[in-house]
Write a protein that holds these residues in place. Sequence first.
Motif, short mmCIF file in Angstrom:
data_model
loop_
_atom_site.label_atom_id
_atom_site.label_comp_id
_atom_site.label_asym_id
_atom_site.label_seq_id
_atom_site.Cartn_x
_atom_site.Cartn_y
_atom_site.Cartn_z
N ASN A 177 17.42 28.20 -21.42
CA ASN A 177 16.87 27.52 -22.40
C ASN A 177 17.48 27.83 -23.76
OD1 ASN A 177 14.94 25.74 -21.14
ND2 ASN A 177 14.04 27.70 -20.43
N LYS A 178 17.65 29.01 -24.17
CA LYS A 178 18.33 29.48 -25.22
C LYS A 178 19.78 28.56 -25.33
CE LYS A 178 16.84 33.91 -27.10
NZ LYS A 178 17.46 35.09 -27.42
N ILE A 179 20.46 28.81 -24.13
CA ILE A 179 21.71 28.14 -24.29
C ILE A 179 21.61 26.71 -24.71
CG2 ILE A 179 23.89 27.48 -22.85
CD1 ILE A 179 23.40 30.37 -21.60
N GLU A 180 20.74 25.86 -23.93
CA GLU A 180 20.37 24.69 -24.20
C GLU A 180 20.23 24.15 -25.68
OE1 GLU A 180 21.27 22.11 -21.88
OE2 GLU A 180 22.08 23.73 -20.83
N MET A 181 19.40 25.08 -26.13
CA MET A 181 19.05 24.66 -27.36
C MET A 181 20.08 25.10 -28.31
SD MET A 181 15.97 23.55 -28.23
CE MET A 181 16.01 23.99 -29.86
N ILE A 182 20.90 25.88 -28.13
CA ILE A 182 22.21 26.28 -29.05
C ILE A 182 23.17 25.16 -28.99
CG2 ILE A 182 24.14 27.76 -29.17
CD1 ILE A 182 22.20 30.02 -28.36
N LYS A 183 23.21 24.43 -27.83
CA LYS A 183 24.21 23.48 -27.67
C LYS A 183 23.42 22.10 -28.44
CE LYS A 183 25.76 24.44 -23.04
NZ LYS A 183 25.90 23.89 -21.59
N ALA A 184 22.27 21.95 -28.52
CA ALA A 184 21.63 20.97 -29.25
C ALA A 184 21.94 21.00 -30.59
CB ALA A 184 20.12 20.99 -28.86
N MET A 185 21.67 22.57 -31.13
CA MET A 185 21.75 22.70 -32.60
C MET A 185 23.35 22.55 -32.93
SD MET A 185 19.25 25.70 -33.48
CE MET A 185 19.42 26.86 -32.05
N LEU A 186 24.25 22.73 -32.21
CA LEU A 186 25.87 22.88 -32.40
C LEU A 186 25.99 21.29 -32.54
CD1 LEU A 186 27.02 25.23 -29.82
CD2 LEU A 186 27.37 25.57 -32.40
N LYS A 187 25.36 20.44 -31.73
CA LYS A 187 25.64 18.93 -31.85
C LYS A 187 25.06 18.63 -33.40
CE LYS A 187 25.47 17.48 -27.23
NZ LYS A 187 24.63 16.44 -26.03
N LYS A 188 24.01 19.11 -33.83
CA LYS A 188 23.28 18.68 -35.05
C LYS A 188 24.28 19.30 -36.11
CE LYS A 188 18.57 18.16 -33.47
NZ LYS A 188 18.37 17.00 -34.13
N GLY A 189 25.41 20.10 -36.00
CA GLY A 189 26.10 20.59 -36.98
C GLY A 189 25.54 21.83 -37.69
N ILE A 190 24.77 22.43 -37.19
CA ILE A 190 24.01 23.58 -37.78
C ILE A 190 25.27 24.74 -37.55
CG2 ILE A 190 22.21 25.22 -37.49
CD1 ILE A 190 20.45 23.06 -36.50
N THR A 191 25.30 25.68 -38.40
CA THR A 191 26.23 26.58 -38.72
C THR A 191 25.92 27.62 -37.55
OG1 THR A 191 25.15 28.07 -40.33
CG2 THR A 191 26.66 26.10 -41.07
N TYR A 192 27.19 28.38 -37.18
CA TYR A 192 27.06 29.40 -36.35
C TYR A 192 26.03 30.62 -37.07
CZ TYR A 192 31.30 27.50 -33.96
OH TYR A 192 32.20 27.00 -33.22
N GLN A 193 26.25 30.93 -38.06
CA GLN A 193 25.39 31.83 -38.50
C GLN A 193 23.79 31.50 -38.63
OE1 GLN A 193 26.19 35.09 -40.12
NE2 GLN A 193 24.21 35.19 -39.83
N ASP A 194 23.40 30.18 -39.00
CA ASP A 194 22.14 29.78 -38.77
C ASP A 194 21.68 29.97 -37.18
OD1 ASP A 194 21.67 29.54 -41.62
OD2 ASP A 194 21.89 27.28 -41.41
N ILE A 195 22.32 29.41 -36.39
CA ILE A 195 22.03 29.52 -35.12
C ILE A 195 21.80 30.90 -34.55
CG2 ILE A 195 23.02 29.10 -32.73
CD1 ILE A 195 24.17 26.59 -33.99
N SER A 196 22.86 31.83 -35.06
CA SER A 196 22.67 33.17 -34.69
C SER A 196 21.43 33.97 -35.06
CB SER A 196 23.80 34.06 -35.39
OG SER A 196 23.54 35.27 -35.06
N ASP A 197 20.84 33.44 -36.39
CA ASP A 197 19.58 33.88 -37.03
C ASP A 197 18.49 33.35 -36.26
OD1 ASP A 197 21.04 35.23 -39.21
OD2 ASP A 197 20.61 33.52 -40.56
N ILE A 198 18.36 32.21 -35.78
CA ILE A 198 17.43 31.44 -35.00
C ILE A 198 17.22 32.05 -33.49
CG2 ILE A 198 16.56 29.20 -34.06
CD1 ILE A 198 17.75 27.96 -36.63
N SER A 199 18.56 32.09 -32.98
CA SER A 199 18.50 32.45 -31.41
C SER A 199 18.25 33.81 -31.37
CB SER A 199 19.60 31.77 -31.01
OG SER A 199 20.71 32.26 -31.11
N GLY A 200 19.16 34.80 -32.00
CA GLY A 200 19.57 36.02 -31.76
C GLY A 200 20.65 36.23 -31.16
N LYS A 201 21.41 35.41 -30.89
CA LYS A 201 22.59 35.40 -29.92
C LYS A 201 23.73 35.78 -31.12
CE LYS A 201 22.21 34.05 -25.73
NZ LYS A 201 22.77 34.83 -24.68
N SER A 202 24.83 36.60 -30.95
CA SER A 202 25.75 36.79 -32.06
C SER A 202 26.71 35.61 -32.20
CB SER A 202 26.54 38.00 -31.55
OG SER A 202 27.52 37.71 -30.17
N ILE A 203 27.48 35.70 -33.25
CA ILE A 203 28.40 34.32 -33.57
C ILE A 203 29.23 34.37 -32.48
CG2 ILE A 203 29.98 33.65 -35.12
CD1 ILE A 203 28.45 34.93 -37.49
#
Length: 312
Positions: free
Chosen positions: A276-302
């Motif tokens: 579910n982390k991966i699915e949410m990350i894909k959704a955020m990428l579609k919305k144009g959210i930056t790698y850094q913001d997604i990293s902050d939200i999800s805990g995944k590395s850039i």
Amino acid sequence: MKKITKEYLEKLDKKITESEELEFIPLTFDYALKNIAAKNQKIFRRFIVETTHLENITDKDKMSFLDKELIKSTAKEQAREVDFYLRIGDNILIDVEMNRKGYKYVKERNAIYIAKLITLKLEVNTNYREMKKKEFYQVNINENESKNNVLPEREMELRYLDNNEDAFPNFKILLKNLDRYRELWYNKSRKLKFDEIFLVALTSKSYIELYNILKTILSDDELNDFMWSVIEMNEDNFILHEWQKEKFDKLIAENMKEDATKEGLEQGLEKGREENKIEMIKAMLKKGITYQDISDISGKSIEEIKEIDKNK
């Protein structure tokens, strides 16, 4: 400021409906409500005065926010605490809580917060006699309260068990049920007052719904300013970031619970968390959210997020 028309708001709502990237952030979201209150203090003051049933309050009794975390100039300055601590005049202290979880999870928290308001927000060396002159209110705005028969507004007091006397007459907790006020508005079962209609407005699900509700209680200029503040709030990077994070955390928690039920607790939790982390990350990428913001939200590395972006 440019005058807002219903046609313009309808276009905004249509863009949201047709886009995967845009959305209308609920005004019940803590940071959204704080942002709107800060930009519309005159309206918010009237709501507070009416909803607490304060008497003998004049325009000279100014409202002020006790904590500096309400209005911040940068995202870095933002604090995690999202309560409203207000003062009206010299002796009225108010704590406003926005509860978006089921009410049963926050009842115990109310007493802790009001105690915090009383103990931490008084001036140093305030004695008992001075304290008796002050009035304390907690306005507890509750969303998703499950009991169908609950009243839209309830009031709590501290009383002695042996004789039922009011133990603290200048302290009150006011419970506001947003779902019930919304029902009253759309069922037209009775005429609502200003503060009640303001609470209904917080439940709005679109720009045009918010506009149609608020036009019944605000002047044209107030309505125009309020709607622009909501539009600007929906474009605020910090609020968008926090809203995405809340949705992300909620979805992860819900899906983890579902997977845990299906596959066994330990295995399901682990699988649900990662998938579910991966699915949410894909959704955020579609919305144009930056790698850094997604990293902050999800805990995944850039680097991990870039890899997910390649394979999406």
